[in-house]
Design a protein around this motif. Structure first.
Motif, PDB file in Angstrom:
ATOM      1  N   TYR A   6     -21.915  40.939 -82.926  1.00 19.10           N
ATOM      2  CA  TYR A   6     -22.956  41.087 -81.919  1.00 19.10           C
ATOM      3  C   TYR A   6     -23.816  42.034 -82.697  1.00 19.10           C
ATOM      4  N   VAL A   7     -25.187  41.518 -83.045  1.00 15.41           N
ATOM      5  CA  VAL A   7     -26.388  42.385 -83.752  1.00 15.41           C
ATOM      6  C   VAL A   7     -27.002  43.058 -82.820  1.00 15.41           C
ATOM      7  N   TYR A   8     -27.560  44.252 -83.006  1.00 16.07           N
ATOM      8  CA  TYR A   8     -28.339  44.965 -82.255  1.00 16.07           C
ATOM      9  C   TYR A   8     -29.789  44.841 -83.072  1.00 16.07           C
ATOM     10  N   GLU A   9     -30.770  45.294 -82.391  1.00 21.69           N
ATOM     11  CA  GLU A   9     -32.228  45.401 -82.835  1.00 21.69           C
ATOM     12  C   GLU A   9     -32.130  46.207 -83.971  1.00 21.69           C
ATOM     13  N   ASP A  10     -32.968  46.095 -84.873  1.00 19.65           N
ATOM     14  CA  ASP A  10     -32.981  46.794 -86.118  1.00 19.65           C
ATOM     15  C   ASP A  10     -33.238  48.390 -85.902  1.00 19.65           C
ATOM     16  N   ALA A  11     -34.020  48.718 -84.715  1.00 16.33           N
ATOM     17  CA  ALA A  11     -34.189  49.961 -84.552  1.00 16.33           C
ATOM     18  C   ALA A  11     -32.864  50.763 -84.185  1.00 16.33           C
ATOM     19  N   PHE A  12     -31.882  49.898 -83.484  1.00 13.12           N
ATOM     20  CA  PHE A  12     -30.704  50.643 -83.330  1.00 13.12           C
ATOM     21  C   PHE A  12     -29.903  51.379 -84.500  1.00 13.12           C
ATOM     22  N   TYR A  13     -30.216  50.612 -85.571  1.00 18.86           N
ATOM     23  CA  TYR A  13     -29.388  51.011 -86.907  1.00 18.86           C
ATOM     24  C   TYR A  13     -30.088  51.933 -87.802  1.00 18.86           C
ATOM     25  N   LYS A  14     -31.485  52.408 -87.198  1.00 17.88           N
ATOM     26  CA  LYS A  14     -32.143  53.360 -87.921  1.00 17.88           C
ATOM     27  C   LYS A  14     -31.717  54.852 -87.543  1.00 17.88           C
ATOM     28  N   SER A  15     -31.368  55.724 -88.640  1.00 18.93           N
ATOM     29  CA  SER A  15     -31.092  56.955 -88.320  1.00 18.93           C
ATOM     30  C   SER A  15     -31.245  57.862 -89.662  1.00 18.93           C
ATOM     31  N   GLU A  16     -31.659  59.176 -89.347  1.00 18.05           N
ATOM     32  CA  GLU A  16     -31.343  59.811 -90.503  1.00 18.05           C
ATOM     33  C   GLU A  16     -30.241  60.039 -91.249  1.00 18.05           C
ATOM     34  N   ASN A  17     -29.081  59.949 -90.714  1.00 17.71           N
ATOM     35  CA  ASN A  17     -27.662  60.102 -91.128  1.00 17.71           C
ATOM     36  C   ASN A  17     -26.957  59.006 -90.877  1.00 17.71           C
ATOM     37  N   THR A  18     -26.068  58.671 -91.878  1.00 16.04           N
ATOM     38  CA  THR A  18     -25.196  57.485 -91.643  1.00 16.04           C
ATOM     39  C   THR A  18     -24.214  58.011 -90.443  1.00 16.04           C
ATOM     40  N   VAL A  19     -23.796  59.163 -90.492  1.00 20.31           N
ATOM     41  CA  VAL A  19     -22.950  59.792 -89.214  1.00 20.31           C
ATOM     42  C   VAL A  19     -23.752  60.731 -88.552  1.00 20.31           C
ATOM     43  N   THR A  20     -23.880  60.485 -87.038  1.00 21.91           N
ATOM     44  CA  THR A  20     -24.646  61.253 -86.116  1.00 21.91           C
ATOM     45  C   THR A  20     -23.699  62.039 -85.334  1.00 21.91           C
ATOM     46  N   GLU A  50     -33.960  73.451-100.587  1.00 21.95           N
ATOM     47  CA  GLU A  50     -33.469  71.952-100.852  1.00 21.95           C
ATOM     48  C   GLU A  50     -33.352  71.648 -99.560  1.00 21.95           C
ATOM     49  N   LYS A  51     -33.815  70.262 -99.206  1.00 22.07           N
ATOM     50  CA  LYS A  51     -33.876  69.684 -97.986  1.00 22.07           C
ATOM     51  C   LYS A  51     -33.194  68.260 -98.143  1.00 22.07           C
ATOM     52  N   ASP A  52     -32.472  67.871 -97.038  1.00 17.91           N
ATOM     53  CA  ASP A  52     -31.880  66.458 -97.098  1.00 17.91           C
ATOM     54  C   ASP A  52     -33.042  65.414 -96.295  1.00 17.91           C
ATOM     55  N   ILE A  53     -33.437  64.426 -96.850  1.00 22.21           N
ATOM     56  CA  ILE A  53     -34.434  63.660 -96.168  1.00 22.21           C
ATOM     57  C   ILE A  53     -33.805  62.287 -95.711  1.00 22.21           C
ATOM     58  N   GLY A  54     -33.572  61.892 -94.669  1.00 22.02           N
ATOM     59  CA  GLY A  54     -33.178  60.613 -94.305  1.00 22.02           C
ATOM     60  C   GLY A  54     -31.542  60.647 -94.761  1.00 22.02           C
ATOM     61  N   LYS A  55     -30.972  59.417 -95.118  1.00 21.00           N
ATOM     62  CA  LYS A  55     -29.643  59.259 -95.572  1.00 21.00           C
ATOM     63  C   LYS A  55     -29.316  59.634 -96.890  1.00 21.00           C
ATOM     64  N   ASP A  56     -30.272  59.234 -97.758  1.00 24.78           N
ATOM     65  CA  ASP A  56     -30.065  59.300 -99.176  1.00 24.78           C
ATOM     66  C   ASP A  56     -30.955  59.983-100.057  1.00 24.78           C
ATOM     67  N   PHE A  57     -31.956  60.555 -99.685  1.00 26.15           N
ATOM     68  CA  PHE A  57     -32.843  61.711-100.379  1.00 26.15           C
ATOM     69  C   PHE A  57     -32.553  63.036-100.221  1.00 26.15           C
ATOM     70  N   ILE A  58     -32.757  63.753-101.186  1.00 22.43           N
ATOM     71  CA  ILE A  58     -32.828  65.114-101.084  1.00 22.43           C
ATOM     72  C   ILE A  58     -33.918  65.685-102.108  1.00 22.43           C
ATOM     73  N   LEU A  59     -34.528  66.437-101.235  1.00 16.10           N
ATOM     74  CA  LEU A  59     -36.149  67.229-101.904  1.00 16.10           C
ATOM     75  C   LEU A  59     -35.583  68.219-102.268  1.00 16.10           C
ATOM     76  N   PHE A  60     -36.399  68.933-103.576  1.00 15.68           N
ATOM     77  CA  PHE A  60     -36.116  70.198-103.779  1.00 15.68           C
ATOM     78  C   PHE A  60     -37.761  70.670-104.070  1.00 15.68           C
ATOM     79  N   GLY A  61     -37.989  71.837-103.785  1.00 15.50           N
ATOM     80  CA  GLY A  61     -39.405  72.520-103.872  1.00 15.50           C
ATOM     81  C   GLY A  61     -39.285  74.086-104.264  1.00 15.50           C
ATOM     82  N   GLY A  62     -39.752  74.199-105.050  1.00 14.03           N
ATOM     83  CA  GLY A  62     -39.786  75.946-105.406  1.00 14.03           C
ATOM     84  C   GLY A  62     -40.972  76.359-106.283  1.00 14.03           C
TER      85      GLY A  62
END
Length: 819
Positions: A369-383, A557-569
């Motif tokens: 049973y496949v949901y719409e793509d929007a269902f799987y979109k999330s900033e974290n793999t685990v919510t 240092e900020k986690d962005i989405g599921k896979d990105f880490i942004l560092f600014g200083g």
């Protein structure tokens, strides 16, 4: 219009149907062409079959990767025909009459053992029995993780420790083998898990979660590997940084002996018992049994323990048990999992160890049973739902897949009682000191034991002390500071820092700091600091090119989405040369050489880091990355701006880095990486790329171990390395050495760069710094790790850029607790 709708319907259905092999047709007599009723039609090497109807027609289908079909009927010759896998096709069969004649009968032994034939069929059907074949699936999962103090012994109640902690005696439990243990931590969660194959998407929604007992980040690192999803169909099972050979591996028969021992019903499924034992001692294998379904050759149940002599530390034994059920026709899914890990320093140690236990139950399966793509979109793999951590006792009682035992249910009460026991708190604090270097004192922590006393050529004797707030003070705000005094230069050094997690749900660590201390430019970030007690004792050369650094900065240092880490200083810093280091330039207006007392720079830094599917075990401020099979990619830009806070230089530095840690099965694991960078503009040499070296006997795995500080400086450069941990592949095959559990490790490093003469306009590059010319710098290592389970010793060979009277060989060592 109907035709169009029908076409669209079949296009939508194609991803699901394409997974099946569907064959239909008619079975007839060759002579008359009449249909043969009740003829048997069967996929070869399976029990999947049907009978033709009264007119000889049939239809048969399967998810399995099949390539032949057999037609049989009494009085007719059996016919076997080729078919195309995963396609819908029509095959008509014409059977020929036979005249039964009995000739000479010769009895021969089988070409291969029944256990071998069965295992080959398991391997052949792995892909179709693996859950990853499905277009999508979802289920509810209940996970329970438990940590128990073990190796207590029968006389625990008479020991001194238990007399001081006598309240724990009411919470003791025992294993099936009669060993006594004490539950001290319990973690539970209930989640909904969703998987989509193409494009691959994973999503988990934690509906309930709670942790009771004594929390400890270092123990959680051990337990983190137990969170991994073991797939028995994988060729290797990666646990505790090691690659174990699965009994279902394509090449398993090279490492295991299989025995077909029994057959019986498990539920409604007739299954064969296939026992497996390792062929050789010392390999990372298991010993246990699998029950194989007689029709689909899927694993119905598997249970296994570590094989005797497996080359692994800390883990005395490991037991896991998986139960699979057919949740849809020809769809087998894991429904329950149990794992127990028995850990201690050595197998026969009399010290306390612990059990790590995992129980996982899965139900409410929904397949394809496949949901719409929007269902799987999330900033974290685990919510994690906001309500997950505040579920009532009634909710847990109703939704747990299995009830808690009396001991498990009483962990919280026991720990609350222990927290009021002074002796227990002292034990806990000493454990914390041993793992972090800091001793807890209520709202603050005092340390660090690694930098209390040290020595260098500038300060001679140096004493230091550090202080930081504890989690009892705040789990979002940390205040820290340190001070040190050098008895030769008679200067006080100090530093302060503030860390604040601005977004706890999605890590956003804001840090600000000030430091007024001595540093070694060109030292690896993982090297012992100038003020390190340990680094003082094992230097191969004097620290006589030091720099006094005054710096202040702020970064996020900020986690962005599921896979990105942004560092600014931003950082403003001032350097003053000490010892043999000097800052000299040519003053064109006065036509003289002059010494610069100090230099300043103000830098803005931006860094993007990407790793797919990387997960973390997080404390309040620090975290530990769990392994990901994907590489780490990062790109960093540092922009020096002249005029800001007295900065003297305009320059821009760009650096790209690629790192990857790859298990390679029986060959161990490879760690490799590449770094490349370029410096634009002109600046003083300390702000160029000062290639990291090492002037100690302590082995560094992130830099060049025979390279001196300041030996090479570049404004454009590239470097690479590769390191192979062969685990026990070689030494486990040598009888006398096998018991020592030594492991071979080899590595190689290379770098090349150049520096433009334009930077000499700002400051002369030191005379003790070399140029690469046309020759890269190369090092090669060969070493033995796991000596006494904690030491690694390498022979390092400097291949290029040798000088007269320079010994190209060096011994370096380090300690590390590895599985």
């Amino acid at each position: 219009m109907k035709v169009l709708l029908l076409a669209v319907f079949f296009l939508l259905l194609a991803p699901i149907v394409a997974q099946k092999t569907i064959v239909s047709g008619r079975v007839t007599e060759m002579n008359t062409g009449n249909g043969i009723p009740f003829a048997k039609v069967q996929f070869v090497d399976t029990k999947i079959g049907v009978y033709t109807d009264s007119l000889g027609f049939y239809r048969i289908e399967s998810y399995y990767a099949l390539d032949s079909i057999r037609f049989s009927m009494g009085g007719y010759q059996t016919l076997t025909l080729k078919i195309e896998k995963d396609k819908i096709q029509e095959i008509n069969a014409r059977l020929k009459d036979v005249l039964l004649e009995f000739g000479e009968v010769t009895v021969r032994p089988p070409d291969e053992l029944p256990s071998t034939r069965l295992h080959k069929r398991v391997v052949r059907n792995k892909e179709i029995n693996n859950k990853e074949k499905l277009q999508a699936y979802e289920y509810e999962v209940y996970n329970k993780m438990q940590l128990d103090l073990n190796n207590i012994g029968e006389n625990f109640g008479q020991k001194g420790i238990s007399k001081r902690l006598d309240l724990v005696l009411n919470y003791l439990d025992s294993t099936d083998q009669g060993k006594t243990y004490l539950p001290v931590l319990l973690s539970e969660s209930i989640s909904d898990y969703y998987y989509k194959k193409s494009p691959q998407k994973k999503k988990e929604i934690v509906k309930a979660s709670q942790i009771t007992g004594i929390e400890n980040l270092q123990i959680n690192q051990f337990m983190g590997d137990m969170y991994l999803d073991i797939n028995i169909y994988d060729n290797t099972i990666n646990m505790f940084q090691r690659a174990f050979i699965s009994p279902c591996a394509d090449f398993a028969r090279n490492h295991y002996r299989f025995y077909l021992e029994d057959s019986t019903f498990i539920g409604n499924n007739w299954c064969y018992k296939l026992r497996f034992v390792p062929k050789r001692v010392g390999e990372l294998t298991f010993e246990g049994e699998m029950w194989i379904h007689d029709t689909t050759y899927a694993v119905r149940r598997v249970s296994a323990t570590l094989s005797d002599g497996a080359n692994i530390n800390l883990v005395n034994n490991l037991y896991f048990e998986h139960e699979f059920e057919q949740v849809a026709p020809e769809v087998w899914m894991l429904v329950s999992e149990r794992m127990i890990v028995d850990a201690n320093l050595t197998k026969n140690a009399k010290t306390y160890g612990f059990f790590g236990r995992k129980y996982s139950s899965r139900k409410k399966y929904k397949v394809n049973y496949v949901y719409e793509d929007a269902f799987y979109k999330s900033e974290n793999t685990v919510t994690i739902l906001d309500s997950a951590g505040v579920r009532s006792k009634e909710y847990w009682k109703e939704n747990r897949h299995i009830p808690l035992s009396i001991q498990e249910d009483g962990i919280n009460k026991m720990v609350d009682s222990l927290e009021n026991t002074p002796f227990f708190n002292r034990l806990k604090n000493l454990t914390y000191l041993a793992t972090t270097g800091y001793y807890p004192l209520g709202y603050v922590e005092l340390g660090s034991v690694t930098s209390l006393v040290s020595y260098n050529q500038v300060e001679h004797l140096r004493l230091g002390l550090a202080l930081r707030t504890s989690n009892k003070f705040s789990k979002r705000l940390e205040l820290g500071g340190r001070a040190a005094y050098g008895f030769y230069d008679e200067k006080m050094k100090y530093a302060g820092s503030i860390r604040y997690n601005i977004t706890p749900k999605k890590r956003g660590m804001l840090s600000t700091y000030y430091s007024y201390d001595i540093e070694q430019i060109g030292a690896s970030p993982t090297a012992a600091a100038v003020g390190s007690t340990f680094g003082t004792l094992f230097r191969t050369g004097p620290l006589n090119k030091l720099t006094f650094v005054s710096k202040a900065g702020i970064n996020l240092e900020k986690d962005i989405g599921k896979d990105f880490i942004l560092f600014g200083g931003f950082e403003a810093k001032e350097f003053t040369a000490l010892g043999e280091a000097s800052y000299t330039r040519y003053n064109r207006s006065d036509s003289v050489f002059e010494t610069i007392k100090r230099i300043r720079a103000s830098e803005f830094t931006v860094r993007f880091r990407w790793t797919k599917d990387e997960e973390f075990l997080s404390g309040s401020f620090d975290r530990i990355a769990l392994p990901s099979k994907y590489p780490i990619l990062s790109i960093q830009g540092i922009f020096g701006v002249k005029g800001i806070l007295g900065s003297n230089y305009n320059y821009q530095k760009v650096e790209f880095q690629y790192l990857h840690n790859v298990p390679i099965g029986v060959l161990g694991r490879i760690r490799y990486g590449l770094t490349a960078g370029y410096v634009f503009g002109t600046t003083a040499y300390p702000f160029l790329k000062v290639h990291e070296g090492n002037q100690s006997y302590w082995l560094l795995t992130s830099t060049f171990n025979k390279l001196n500080f300041y030996e090479f400086i570049s404004d454009r450069y590239v470097s690479c390395f590769i390191e192979n941990h062969w685990e026990g592949l070689l030494f486990d095959r040598i009888p006398l050495i096998r018991k020592l559990k030594w492991r071979l490790v080899t590595s190689g490093r290379m770098m090349y760069g150049a520096v433009s003469e334009k930077h000499n306009q700002e400051m002369f590059i030191p005379s003790f710094t070399k140029r690469f010319g046309n020759l890269p710098y190369i090092e090669a290592n060969i070493g033995i790790e796991n000596i006494f389970k904690m030491f690694r010793v390498d022979l390092v060979y400097r291949v290029t850029h040798l000088e007269e009277d320079m010994n190209p060989l060096g011994i370096r060592a380090r300690w590390a607790f590895n599985f």
